[in-house]
Design an enzyme around this catalytic site. Sequence first.
Site, short mmCIF file in Angstrom:
data_model
loop_
_atom_site.label_atom_id
_atom_site.label_comp_id
_atom_site.label_asym_id
_atom_site.label_seq_id
_atom_site.Cartn_x
_atom_site.Cartn_y
_atom_site.Cartn_z
N HIS A 171 13.47 10.42 26.49
CA HIS A 171 14.48 10.94 25.57
C HIS A 171 14.09 12.33 25.10
O HIS A 171 12.92 12.75 25.21
CB HIS A 171 14.66 10.00 24.36
CG HIS A 171 13.59 10.12 23.33
ND1 HIS A 171 13.59 11.09 22.35
CD2 HIS A 171 12.47 9.39 23.11
CE1 HIS A 171 12.52 10.95 21.57
NE2 HIS A 171 11.82 9.93 22.03
N CYS A 172 15.06 13.06 24.59
CA CYS A 172 14.81 14.32 23.90
C CYS A 172 15.62 14.26 22.61
O CYS A 172 15.78 13.18 22.04
CB CYS A 172 15.16 15.51 24.78
SG CYS A 172 16.82 15.46 25.51
N GLU A 173 16.15 15.37 22.14
CA GLU A 173 16.89 15.33 20.88
C GLU A 173 18.20 14.57 21.02
O GLU A 173 18.50 13.68 20.22
CB GLU A 173 17.16 16.75 20.36
CG GLU A 173 17.84 16.76 19.00
CD GLU A 173 18.02 18.16 18.45
OE1 GLU A 173 18.49 18.28 17.30
OE2 GLU A 173 17.71 19.14 19.16
#
Length: 247
Positions: A171-173
């Site tokens: 995941h990222c933001e």
Amino acid sequence: CRQLFCSPFGPSSDHRPVLKRRCPSDRDSPVKAKRQRTVAGSPGQEASVEPVAWLEPSRCAQLEEMENLLANDDQELIGDFSKAHLLPMVHGKDPGLKYISPATLAAVLTGCFSSSIDRSIIVDCRYPYEYEGGHVKGAVNLPLQQEVEQFLLEQPIVALDGSKRVIIIFHCEFSLERGPKMCKFVREKDRSCHEYQRLHYPELYVLKGGYRHFFHQFPSLCEPRGYRPMHQPAFKEELRKFRGQCW
């Protein structure tokens, strides 16, 4: 555990009928029986038909099992095609990736899948200043390709219990760019290390909505309990530096 799932997109409830392949008949068997033939000197009379060579029953069962597995819409196989995905999935931006909801990640973290999962690695692909402002409990911060390659592929993580799985969640933001890209990178590198189908990590997922959505729904599963956006004016210089390094 089921209460954690708000609206998971699991397998469809409409089951498509599975067409079973019958074992080959005398018309399509690899070894065809000789046809009936008229006995010389006795017009209209037919000789007895020689036995048909059928496939072995075990072979027929294997073919049928394989076809049932592939024809069943409820089965989405993991990267090495050995079994179905464990976690319920939701629709995501990239149809080539497998997305899970924040509720599903919360279920993993709270042990709802402990009977099937030996290790779950959460890869946070955000930049360090974002990670330091708040991250999923137990997540490892790997924003660079060389870092994730060293962490996952130089000494692959294996299950201590061979009957259980190792899963990786990226995941990222928002899980729109950095997380999906890293997931694809790991799969491509993993494929290049093996003959086709074999993989160190056949079961990869992307957290839909990224850390932002997860934090708003499950702040108690984040440490520290905070959320630092990528585009925060105080970290403008860090953003410029890491953007030049990552991709």
